[in-house]
Design an enzyme around this catalytic site. Structure first.
Site: not given
Ligand code: PGA
Length: 237
Positions: A8, A10, A86, A88, A157, A163, A200
């Site tokens: 992903n 983003k 997601h 976010e 998640e 993140g 992460s």
């Molecule tokens: P990350 O993001 O690996 O940076 O924690 C995962 C995600 O949001 O899908």
């Protein structure tokens, strides 16, 4: 069963040139790349082995919806998968479970494969895994309301792990993935459910997660943008 590595991107990267470099390091049979919409045609051209997906989709097919992108536009640009729900998007764009439900319905109807993202906030997880399971079960119930589909992937998640550099305990994630898998199998009649872990994931912990049979793969954000890290992750698959 082979494991899925979903990447992903983003809101990255800034240029076509950088996107091309990342794509050339991502082309692998186990990988599904989720670039921003604008890079989909480029990705379609460059990727020979990886799957391709979009990070979001709108629920209407056409009309006066400025700025939106429909399922058929995605399919016509080469995407076969789409991420829906997601955290976010839930947080910054106020996506509710009702909106997510509409997006999943539209995506499935047009033939896209959905990766539905679910996850609990830290205050829920602090109360323990049982409380977190209740939260996730409720999220799935609302997001998948009146949806019947044969193959749907869920990405577990935990919000606090995204993140932050603080991934979940792999054994606890595996327990949660097993729990989600049971719901998909027995409530939603999905015969061979796949549940990914995200939050992460990097080259140091990816094996700890995919080593569990309950975890069908990983959703990688930050580490997917670093070609050295990405190379190390893909080496371990
Ligand atoms: P990350 O993001 O690996 O940076 O924690 C995962 C995600 O949001 O899908």
């Amino acid at each position: 069963m082979s494991k899925i590595i979903a990447l992903n991107w983003k809101l990255n990267p800034e240029s076509i040139r950088e996107a091309s470099v990342l794509l050339s390091h991502s082309d692998n049979r186990n990988v599904i790349v989720f670039p921003p919409f604008i890079f989909l045609p480029l990705a379609k051209n460059k990727l020979k082995k990886s799957g391709l997906g979009a990070q979001d989709v709108f629920w209407e097919e056409k009309g006066a919806f400025t700025g939106e992108v429909s399922s058929s536009m995605l399919l016509n640009s080469g995407a076969k998968y789409v991420l829906v729900g997601h955290s976010e998007r839930r947080k910054y764009f106020n996506e509710t479970d009702e909106i997510i439900n509409k997006k999943i319905k539209s995506a499935i109807k047009s033939g896209l494969k959905v990766i539905l993202c679910v996850g609990e906030p830290s205050d829920v997880r602090r109360m323990g895994l049982t409380e977190a399971k209740k939260f996730i079960a409720f999220q799935l119930k609302k997001d998948l309301d009146k949806i019947s589909v044969k193959n749907l992937i869920v990405a577990y998640e935990p919000i606090w792990a995204i993140g932050t550099g603080k991934s979940d305990d792999p054994a606890e994630s595996a327990e949660m993935a097993g729990f989600i898998g049971q719901i998909l199998k027995y409530k939603h009649k999905i015969s061979d459910p796949k549940v990914l872990y995200g939050g992460s994931v990097d080259s140091k912990n990816v094996r700890d997660f995919i080593g569990f049979k309950e975890i069908g793969g990983v959703l990688v954000g930050g580490a997917s943008l670093n070609k050295e890290e990405l190379g190390k992750i893909l080496k371990q698959i």
